[in-house]
Design a protein around this motif. Sequence first.
Motif, PDB file in Angstrom:
ATOM      1  N   ASN A  71       0.866  -1.311   0.025  1.00 20.97           N
ATOM      2  CA  ASN A  71       0.112  -0.109  -0.134  1.00 20.97           C
ATOM      3  C   ASN A  71       0.816   1.196  -0.145  1.00 20.97           C
ATOM      4  O   ASN A  71       0.467   2.177  -0.803  1.00 20.97           O
ATOM      5  CB  ASN A  71      -0.869   0.057   1.105  1.00 20.97           C
ATOM      6  CG  ASN A  71      -2.104  -1.149   0.977  1.00 20.97           C
ATOM      7  OD1 ASN A  71      -2.444  -1.454   0.071  1.00 20.97           O
ATOM      8  ND2 ASN A  71      -2.522  -1.491   2.186  1.00 20.97           N
ATOM      9  N   GLN A  72       1.884   1.241   0.783  1.00 19.25           N
ATOM     10  CA  GLN A  72       2.791   2.478   0.745  1.00 19.25           C
ATOM     11  C   GLN A  72       3.375   2.593  -0.606  1.00 19.25           C
ATOM     12  O   GLN A  72       3.770   3.857  -1.143  1.00 19.25           O
ATOM     13  CB  GLN A  72       3.781   2.337   1.803  1.00 19.25           C
ATOM     14  CG  GLN A  72       3.548   2.413   3.037  1.00 19.25           C
ATOM     15  CD  GLN A  72       4.515   2.115   4.095  1.00 19.25           C
ATOM     16  OE1 GLN A  72       5.828   2.000   3.684  1.00 19.25           O
ATOM     17  NE2 GLN A  72       4.352   2.576   5.477  1.00 19.25           N
ATOM     18  N   LEU A  73       3.881   1.519  -1.081  1.00 15.16           N
ATOM     19  CA  LEU A  73       4.516   1.544  -2.937  1.00 15.16           C
ATOM     20  C   LEU A  73       3.487   2.277  -3.305  1.00 15.16           C
ATOM     21  O   LEU A  73       3.964   3.249  -4.630  1.00 15.16           O
ATOM     22  CB  LEU A  73       4.819   0.246  -2.900  1.00 15.16           C
ATOM     23  CG  LEU A  73       6.405  -0.340  -2.575  1.00 15.16           C
ATOM     24  CD1 LEU A  73       6.716  -1.723  -2.842  1.00 15.16           C
ATOM     25  CD2 LEU A  73       7.544   0.427  -2.761  1.00 15.16           C
ATOM     26  N   ASP A  76       2.947   5.833  -3.360  1.00 18.71           N
ATOM     27  CA  ASP A  76       4.336   6.607  -3.387  1.00 18.71           C
ATOM     28  C   ASP A  76       4.722   7.315  -1.963  1.00 18.71           C
ATOM     29  O   ASP A  76       5.174   8.191  -1.843  1.00 18.71           O
ATOM     30  CB  ASP A  76       4.253   7.490  -4.500  1.00 18.71           C
ATOM     31  CG  ASP A  76       6.058   7.955  -4.718  1.00 18.71           C
ATOM     32  OD1 ASP A  76       6.627   7.169  -4.660  1.00 18.71           O
ATOM     33  OD2 ASP A  76       5.919   9.138  -5.297  1.00 18.71           O
ATOM     34  N   ALA A  77       4.544   6.236  -0.951  1.00 18.48           N
ATOM     35  CA  ALA A  77       4.846   6.834   0.468  1.00 18.48           C
ATOM     36  C   ALA A  77       5.778   6.033   1.224  1.00 18.48           C
ATOM     37  O   ALA A  77       6.080   6.108   2.139  1.00 18.48           O
ATOM     38  CB  ALA A  77       3.250   6.659   1.250  1.00 18.48           C
ATOM     39  N   TYR A  78       6.378   5.080   0.240  1.00 17.41           N
ATOM     40  CA  TYR A  78       7.681   4.390   0.844  1.00 17.41           C
ATOM     41  C   TYR A  78       9.039   4.923   0.591  1.00 17.41           C
ATOM     42  O   TYR A  78       9.306   4.828  -0.616  1.00 17.41           O
ATOM     43  CB  TYR A  78       7.482   2.744   0.317  1.00 17.41           C
ATOM     44  CG  TYR A  78       8.461   1.950   1.093  1.00 17.41           C
ATOM     45  CD1 TYR A  78       8.451   1.475   2.352  1.00 17.41           C
ATOM     46  CD2 TYR A  78       9.585   1.434  -0.062  1.00 17.41           C
ATOM     47  CE1 TYR A  78       9.534   0.676   2.762  1.00 17.41           C
ATOM     48  CE2 TYR A  78      10.392   0.449   0.712  1.00 17.41           C
ATOM     49  CZ  TYR A  78      10.442   0.195   1.930  1.00 17.41           C
ATOM     50  OH  TYR A  78      11.232  -0.615   2.507  1.00 17.41           O
ATOM     51  N   HIS A  79       9.561   5.401   1.532  1.00 11.10           N
ATOM     52  CA  HIS A  79      10.848   6.032   1.490  1.00 11.10           C
ATOM     53  C   HIS A  79      11.737   5.416   2.430  1.00 11.10           C
ATOM     54  O   HIS A  79      11.950   6.156   3.521  1.00 11.10           O
ATOM     55  CB  HIS A  79      10.730   7.508   1.425  1.00 11.10           C
ATOM     56  CG  HIS A  79       9.618   8.140   0.603  1.00 11.10           C
ATOM     57  ND1 HIS A  79       9.858   8.496  -0.825  1.00 11.10           N
ATOM     58  CD2 HIS A  79       8.417   8.682   0.917  1.00 11.10           C
ATOM     59  CE1 HIS A  79       8.827   8.745  -1.436  1.00 11.10           C
ATOM     60  NE2 HIS A  79       7.896   9.038  -0.461  1.00 11.10           N
ATOM     61  N   PRO A  80      12.430   4.320   2.139  1.00 18.44           N
ATOM     62  CA  PRO A  80      13.384   3.973   3.066  1.00 18.44           C
ATOM     63  C   PRO A  80      14.547   4.614   3.518  1.00 18.44           C
ATOM     64  O   PRO A  80      14.910   5.339   2.397  1.00 18.44           O
ATOM     65  CB  PRO A  80      13.639   2.425   2.823  1.00 18.44           C
ATOM     66  CG  PRO A  80      13.384   2.579   1.159  1.00 18.44           C
ATOM     67  CD  PRO A  80      12.519   3.633   1.008  1.00 18.44           C
ATOM     68  N   ASP A  81      15.378   4.588   4.760  1.00 13.92           N
ATOM     69  CA  ASP A  81      16.246   5.375   4.570  1.00 13.92           C
ATOM     70  C   ASP A  81      17.589   4.509   4.111  1.00 13.92           C
ATOM     71  O   ASP A  81      18.298   3.429   4.466  1.00 13.92           O
ATOM     72  CB  ASP A  81      16.726   5.398   6.273  1.00 13.92           C
ATOM     73  CG  ASP A  81      17.965   6.023   6.611  1.00 13.92           C
ATOM     74  OD1 ASP A  81      18.740   6.634   5.716  1.00 13.92           O
ATOM     75  OD2 ASP A  81      18.328   6.306   7.928  1.00 13.92           O
ATOM     76  N   GLY A  82      18.220   5.166   2.961  1.00 11.48           N
ATOM     77  CA  GLY A  82      18.906   4.247   2.343  1.00 11.48           C
ATOM     78  C   GLY A  82      20.508   4.127   3.252  1.00 11.48           C
ATOM     79  O   GLY A  82      20.901   3.152   3.259  1.00 11.48           O
TER      80      GLY A  82
END
Length: 100
Positions: A71-73, A76-82
């Motif tokens: 659902n986050q993907l 466009d709400a999935y932004h993991p900390d690289g």
Amino acid sequence: MRISGKPGGVSGSQSVSGSKGSATPSAAAVAPAPASDAVQVSSSAQLMAVAQEVLAVTPDIRAEKVEALKNQLDADAYHPDGEAVAEGLIREHLAKGHRS
């Protein structure tokens, strides 16, 4: 007592000859068998058994977590900390003993 036959081998034609010595009653005495057998399991083994039981009923894929990430993907709400991901990969690599 004398045992004859082929040295180091097994043969149907081996013979045994000699006289049987007399054993004294104390030398031939056998300790009585215990009334019952008992098994003691260490606490580590008990913990391992519990862990195996839990793993047996735990699904390999956590559907609710996968659905939340999907659902986050989609939103466009999935932004993991690289940096956190990279640190985790390095930490896992080093924990496995790869120090090169």
